[in-house]
Design a protein around this motif. Structure first.
Motif, PDB file in Angstrom:
ATOM      1  N   LYS A 103       0.856  -1.188   0.000  1.00 44.16           N
ATOM      2  CA  LYS A 103       0.000   0.000   0.000  1.00 44.16           C
ATOM      3  C   LYS A 103       0.888   1.232   0.000  1.00 44.16           C
TER       4      LYS A 103
ATOM      5  N   LEU B  81      -8.015  -3.969  -7.904  1.00 42.49           N
ATOM      6  CA  LEU B  81      -7.581  -3.201  -6.750  1.00 42.49           C
ATOM      7  C   LEU B  81      -7.422  -1.734  -7.118  1.00 42.49           C
TER       8      LEU B  81
ATOM      9  N   LEU C  47      -1.128  -6.337  -5.434  1.00 45.79           N
ATOM     10  CA  LEU C  47      -1.169  -7.685  -4.864  1.00 45.79           C
ATOM     11  C   LEU C  47       0.116  -8.413  -5.220  1.00 45.79           C
TER      12      LEU C  47
ATOM     13  N   LEU D 161     -11.079  -3.129  -0.390  1.00 48.56           N
ATOM     14  CA  LEU D 161     -10.815  -4.542  -0.684  1.00 48.56           C
ATOM     15  C   LEU D 161     -12.112  -5.311  -0.908  1.00 48.56           C
ATOM     16  N   GLU D 162     -13.146  -4.977  -0.159  1.00 50.24           N
ATOM     17  CA  GLU D 162     -14.427  -5.665  -0.331  1.00 50.24           C
ATOM     18  C   GLU D 162     -15.012  -5.390  -1.718  1.00 50.24           C
TER      19      GLU D 162
ATOM     20  N   ALA E 233      -3.927  -9.714   4.306  1.00 49.56           N
ATOM     21  CA  ALA E 233      -5.371  -9.861   4.418  1.00 49.56           C
ATOM     22  C   ALA E 233      -5.724 -11.323   4.219  1.00 49.56           C
TER      23      ALA E 233
END
Length: 282
Positions: A86, A163, A169, A102-103, A142
């Motif tokens: 991040k 994302l 990622l 993220l959701e 996560a």
């Protein structure tokens, strides 16, 4: 004195003064069987609620009604650990904003997500630790759950393009539910302007202390925290300060508090990056 005449027993009355129907008066009884055998107007007898697929307060069907998706304990469950970085504009996302980002990315990825139950289902997603606002990270973790097996490479292929900007990622691995992430320690690298890094004697003196009280302030309260029990290692190299902090169930220290204990002011030109996260098995 003469006694008043006995009160005549009549129909029971409600609190508003209206008389109750004769069949619901005192001594009347309505059997459970007759209540179950009520008929709809011009229709067959009503079935029990469980046979009609009645759903309770939590959205779960009454057995043996319609099964709720994902509510059976025998459903497949596959846990994955995501390692991501991040930085950039994403470093200003708070912990809750990061969860929401993220959701949304997981929903757009079309992965077979395992959802929570209830009226507002959302993907099963957890972040073991929260990162301070404005701090970059190269070692964020996560954990998600899927209802079907998908190869880690396929999970990364589907999720990475969804994302937001600033979140990348790095790796995906399949884990067991018993191997849930518990963070043992984290390492930060702090880039300081030239000439602001103290000498090695200051580091040795700080590590030799038994207590390092630091004032921790929020919008609602202020308290003094001893950060010495969380400080594991402290080193410097070319205007870069490396700090390793222990993470416990009772809490941890912040890299800004270590700078405060060293007497280094936190200015906008100080850059803090989380470089490593050490995990232990629960």
């Amino acid at each position: 004195m003469s006694r008043p005449p006995p009160r005549r027993r009549g129909r029971r009355r409600f609190s508003n003064g209206r008389a109750a129907p004769p069949e619901t008066g005192r001594g009347a009884c309505v059997s459970r069987a007759s209540a179950r055998e009520r008929r709809a107007p011009n229709g067959p007898p009503l079935r029990p609620r469980a046979q009609r697929g009645y759903r309770g307060r939590a959205g779960r069907p009454a057995s043996p009604g319609i099964p709720h998706p994902g509510s059976s304990p025998t459903d497949n469950l596959f846990s994955y650990r995501l390692r991501f970085a991040k930085g950039g504009p994403a470093r200003f996302l708070s912990h809750h904003d990061l969860l929401r980002a993220l959701e949304r990315a997981l929903r757009r990825s079309t992965l077979p997500l395992r959802m929570t139950e209830g009226f507002n289902p959302h993907p099963r997603l957890s972040l073991p630790s929260a990162l301070g606002l404005g701090i970059e990270s190269r070692a964020e973790i996560a954990e998600i759950e899927l209802s079907q097996w998908v190869s880690p490479r396929e999970v990364q292929r589907r999720l990475a393009p969804e994302l937001p900007n600033g979140i990348s990622l790095d790796a995906v691995e399949l884990i067991s539910r018993r191997d849930r992430a518990r963070i043992a320690s984290v390492t930060f690298e702090i880039a300081l302007p030239p000439g602001r890094l103290p000498g090695p004697d200051a580091f040795a003196a700080l590590l030799a202390r038994t207590e390092i009280p630091v004032e921790r302030r929020t919008d609602k309260w202020c308290k003094v925290v001893d950060v010495r029990k969380y400080l594991v290692a402290l080193a410097a190299d070319n205007d870069r300060l490396r700090v390793r902090l222990r993470v416990t169930d009772a809490g941890t220290a912040r890299p800004e508090e270590i700078l405060q204990a060293l007497g280094i002011p936190l200015t906008p030109d100080v850059r803090i990056v989380k470089t490593d996260t050490e995990l232990v098995r629960r």
